[in-house]
Design a protein around this motif. Sequence first.
Motif, PDB file in Angstrom:
ATOM      1  N   PRO A  33       6.912   9.829  36.402  1.00  0.00           N
ATOM      2  CA  PRO A  33       7.782  11.011  36.386  1.00  0.00           C
ATOM      3  C   PRO A  33       7.062  12.327  36.661  1.00  0.00           C
ATOM      4  O   PRO A  33       7.685  13.277  37.124  1.00  0.00           O
ATOM      5  CB  PRO A  33       8.359  10.993  34.961  1.00  0.00           C
ATOM      6  CG  PRO A  33       8.219   9.582  34.507  1.00  0.00           C
ATOM      7  CD  PRO A  33       6.973   9.063  35.145  1.00  0.00           C
ATOM      8  N   THR A  34       5.762  12.387  36.384  1.00  0.00           N
ATOM      9  CA  THR A  34       5.042  13.645  36.609  1.00  0.00           C
ATOM     10  C   THR A  34       4.876  13.969  38.087  1.00  0.00           C
ATOM     11  O   THR A  34       4.652  15.127  38.451  1.00  0.00           O
ATOM     12  CB  THR A  34       3.646  13.602  35.962  1.00  0.00           C
ATOM     13  OG1 THR A  34       2.920  12.485  36.501  1.00  0.00           O
ATOM     14  CG2 THR A  34       3.750  13.458  34.448  1.00  0.00           C
ATOM     15  N   VAL A 126      11.138  13.451  30.143  1.00  0.00           N
ATOM     16  CA  VAL A 126      10.842  14.863  29.938  1.00  0.00           C
ATOM     17  C   VAL A 126       9.340  15.044  30.162  1.00  0.00           C
ATOM     18  O   VAL A 126       8.527  14.358  29.538  1.00  0.00           O
ATOM     19  CB  VAL A 126      11.233  15.333  28.526  1.00  0.00           C
ATOM     20  CG1 VAL A 126      10.867  16.800  28.339  1.00  0.00           C
ATOM     21  CG2 VAL A 126      12.730  15.124  28.289  1.00  0.00           C
ATOM     22  N   VAL A 127       9.007  15.942  31.065  1.00  0.00           N
ATOM     23  CA  VAL A 127       7.609  16.183  31.427  1.00  0.00           C
ATOM     24  C   VAL A 127       7.185  17.561  30.935  1.00  0.00           C
ATOM     25  O   VAL A 127       7.805  18.573  31.278  1.00  0.00           O
ATOM     26  CB  VAL A 127       7.420  16.098  32.957  1.00  0.00           C
ATOM     27  CG1 VAL A 127       5.979  16.451  33.342  1.00  0.00           C
ATOM     28  CG2 VAL A 127       7.780  14.707  33.460  1.00  0.00           C
ATOM     29  N   GLU A 140      -0.711  31.528  30.723  1.00  0.00           N
ATOM     30  CA  GLU A 140      -0.056  30.254  30.976  1.00  0.00           C
ATOM     31  C   GLU A 140       1.093  30.057  29.996  1.00  0.00           C
ATOM     32  O   GLU A 140       1.191  30.730  28.974  1.00  0.00           O
ATOM     33  CB  GLU A 140      -1.040  29.084  30.864  1.00  0.00           C
ATOM     34  CG  GLU A 140      -1.601  28.851  29.478  1.00  0.00           C
ATOM     35  CD  GLU A 140      -2.552  27.660  29.433  1.00  0.00           C
ATOM     36  OE1 GLU A 140      -3.084  27.267  30.501  1.00  0.00           O
ATOM     37  OE2 GLU A 140      -2.757  27.131  28.332  1.00  0.00           O
ATOM     38  N   PHE A 141       1.980  29.145  30.340  1.00  0.00           N
ATOM     39  CA  PHE A 141       3.104  28.825  29.467  1.00  0.00           C
ATOM     40  C   PHE A 141       3.513  27.384  29.712  1.00  0.00           C
ATOM     41  O   PHE A 141       3.049  26.733  30.661  1.00  0.00           O
ATOM     42  CB  PHE A 141       4.293  29.769  29.712  1.00  0.00           C
ATOM     43  CG  PHE A 141       4.884  29.685  31.086  1.00  0.00           C
ATOM     44  CD1 PHE A 141       5.981  28.865  31.348  1.00  0.00           C
ATOM     45  CD2 PHE A 141       4.366  30.445  32.130  1.00  0.00           C
ATOM     46  CE1 PHE A 141       6.535  28.792  32.612  1.00  0.00           C
ATOM     47  CE2 PHE A 141       4.919  30.375  33.412  1.00  0.00           C
ATOM     48  CZ  PHE A 141       6.008  29.550  33.646  1.00  0.00           C
ATOM     49  N   GLU A 142       4.353  26.874  28.836  1.00  0.00           N
ATOM     50  CA  GLU A 142       4.809  25.498  28.952  1.00  0.00           C
ATOM     51  C   GLU A 142       6.292  25.446  29.295  1.00  0.00           C
ATOM     52  O   GLU A 142       7.100  26.183  28.738  1.00  0.00           O
ATOM     53  CB  GLU A 142       4.580  24.729  27.646  1.00  0.00           C
ATOM     54  CG  GLU A 142       5.019  23.265  27.736  1.00  0.00           C
ATOM     55  CD  GLU A 142       4.941  22.533  26.403  1.00  0.00           C
ATOM     56  OE1 GLU A 142       5.075  21.289  26.413  1.00  0.00           O
ATOM     57  OE2 GLU A 142       4.772  23.193  25.358  1.00  0.00           O
ATOM     58  N   LEU A 143       6.628  24.549  30.213  1.00  0.00           N
ATOM     59  CA  LEU A 143       8.013  24.184  30.477  1.00  0.00           C
ATOM     60  C   LEU A 143       8.181  22.695  30.195  1.00  0.00           C
ATOM     61  O   LEU A 143       7.225  21.925  30.317  1.00  0.00           O
ATOM     62  CB  LEU A 143       8.391  24.467  31.930  1.00  0.00           C
ATOM     63  CG  LEU A 143       8.591  25.928  32.359  1.00  0.00           C
ATOM     64  CD1 LEU A 143       8.906  25.984  33.850  1.00  0.00           C
ATOM     65  CD2 LEU A 143       9.702  26.583  31.561  1.00  0.00           C
ATOM     66  N   ARG A 144       9.384  22.317  29.826  1.00  0.00           N
ATOM     67  CA  ARG A 144       9.711  20.898  29.664  1.00  0.00           C
ATOM     68  C   ARG A 144      10.705  20.529  30.772  1.00  0.00           C
ATOM     69  O   ARG A 144      11.878  20.869  30.691  1.00  0.00           O
ATOM     70  CB  ARG A 144      10.307  20.640  28.278  1.00  0.00           C
ATOM     71  CG  ARG A 144       9.342  20.870  27.121  1.00  0.00           C
ATOM     72  CD  ARG A 144       8.289  19.773  27.058  1.00  0.00           C
ATOM     73  NE  ARG A 144       7.317  20.003  26.005  1.00  0.00           N
ATOM     74  CZ  ARG A 144       7.387  19.440  24.786  1.00  0.00           C
ATOM     75  NH1 ARG A 144       8.407  18.661  24.476  1.00  0.00           N
ATOM     76  NH2 ARG A 144       6.436  19.662  23.898  1.00  0.00           N
ATOM     77  N   TRP A 145      10.197  19.870  31.805  1.00  0.00           N
ATOM     78  CA  TRP A 145      11.044  19.487  32.937  1.00  0.00           C
ATOM     79  C   TRP A 145      11.768  18.180  32.637  1.00  0.00           C
ATOM     80  O   TRP A 145      11.139  17.171  32.293  1.00  0.00           O
ATOM     81  CB  TRP A 145      10.201  19.294  34.197  1.00  0.00           C
ATOM     82  CG  TRP A 145       9.936  20.543  34.978  1.00  0.00           C
ATOM     83  CD1 TRP A 145       8.832  21.343  34.927  1.00  0.00           C
ATOM     84  CD2 TRP A 145      10.818  21.138  35.945  1.00  0.00           C
ATOM     85  NE1 TRP A 145       8.961  22.392  35.796  1.00  0.00           N
ATOM     86  CE2 TRP A 145      10.163  22.297  36.433  1.00  0.00           C
ATOM     87  CE3 TRP A 145      12.078  20.809  36.437  1.00  0.00           C
ATOM     88  CZ2 TRP A 145      10.742  23.116  37.394  1.00  0.00           C
ATOM     89  CZ3 TRP A 145      12.657  21.623  37.392  1.00  0.00           C
ATOM     90  CH2 TRP A 145      11.988  22.768  37.869  1.00  0.00           C
ATOM     91  N   TRP A 158      16.152  19.737  35.684  1.00  0.00           N
ATOM     92  CA  TRP A 158      16.192  21.126  35.201  1.00  0.00           C
ATOM     93  C   TRP A 158      15.011  21.395  34.273  1.00  0.00           C
ATOM     94  O   TRP A 158      14.575  20.510  33.547  1.00  0.00           O
ATOM     95  CB  TRP A 158      17.500  21.402  34.460  1.00  0.00           C
ATOM     96  CG  TRP A 158      17.775  22.866  34.245  1.00  0.00           C
ATOM     97  CD1 TRP A 158      17.648  23.576  33.086  1.00  0.00           C
ATOM     98  CD2 TRP A 158      18.186  23.808  35.240  1.00  0.00           C
ATOM     99  NE1 TRP A 158      17.964  24.893  33.300  1.00  0.00           N
ATOM    100  CE2 TRP A 158      18.303  25.060  34.610  1.00  0.00           C
ATOM    101  CE3 TRP A 158      18.470  23.707  36.596  1.00  0.00           C
ATOM    102  CZ2 TRP A 158      18.685  26.212  35.295  1.00  0.00           C
ATOM    103  CZ3 TRP A 158      18.851  24.848  37.280  1.00  0.00           C
ATOM    104  CH2 TRP A 158      18.966  26.088  36.630  1.00  0.00           C
ATOM    105  N   PRO A 159      14.495  22.659  34.278  1.00  0.00           N
ATOM    106  CA  PRO A 159      13.418  23.011  33.350  1.00  0.00           C
ATOM    107  C   PRO A 159      13.969  23.585  32.044  1.00  0.00           C
ATOM    108  O   PRO A 159      14.908  24.389  32.047  1.00  0.00           O
ATOM    109  CB  PRO A 159      12.642  24.083  34.119  1.00  0.00           C
ATOM    110  CG  PRO A 159      13.698  24.779  34.933  1.00  0.00           C
ATOM    111  CD  PRO A 159      14.737  23.725  35.265  1.00  0.00           C
TER     112      PRO A 159
END
Length: 290
Positions: A33-34, A126-127, A140-145, A158-159
């Motif tokens: 998935p990544t 969920v990535v 930097e920041f984190e998103l959960r795709w 969707w992120p």
Amino acid sequence: MERRSFLFAGGVAVLALAAGRTSIAGGVDADGPTTVVEEYYRRASAAGDTEAFADDVRDLAHGASPLSRLAEDVPMAFDATLRQELADAAVVAEDVSADRIRSISDFLAASLDDTEVKSIAAENAVVSAIVADDGVDGGEFELRWLVATDDDEWLLVWPGEPEGPAAVVREFYRRAEAAESAEAFADDVDELSHPVSPLSDVAADVPGFFDGARRQDLADAEVVSRDVGAERIRGVSDFFNAWVDDEAVEAIAAENAVVAVTLDGDRSANGTELEWLVATAGDEWRLVWL
């Protein structure tokens, strides 16, 4: 048409403003998935302008995702991505439920019908993406795709942002509104409750206890305290204090938060304020008591 414009405006805000938190991430699975998340940021770096990248977004988007429509109608929503680089990516959840899919964001939930949700739920992940961006605090920041398969190919849905203490409270009121009966919502309460919370038992024995929540709209949810002590935990209510033992209090005290909520809208008294105590169980935030 007005509804569609409103939803796309919300989508632009989600893509433009999602920033500001870092988190852990592991290795990248080149065949999993990544891969599509990596490709998204690779193409963003290579794109000459937002219009060109918008074409890439449409290529990488799942058939049920609103990303394709957003890329076509509002390509500038992806401006910020052109200056970002992917630092790391890791799968943090697989085959999440329909309820979890809808909870990724209000915009996504409003954009999908039941058939589209079902298609995403068939196989998804969920990535966690750690994104480097000089324009945000900390760099930097984190998103959960949310990603899902379409004809055996992993594609973007969707992120979302990492789930925090307020997320479980928002999910409580979202499910309350969607529940068709007190008994159905009691099952939701049990799923969202901390293992040492009396909420599950109350839901099983007196499902009508939560009828009020089904008539309330959540206007806002905000974390106001973190890691409160045993005295504060026991002080939530006399009923709660009589229910929990020292071992339960210790489990809650390990990691917890107090979330202040404001209830508003046509179905509730405007401006009603409550405080939820939430705590982690197995690294997931769960409801304790209010």
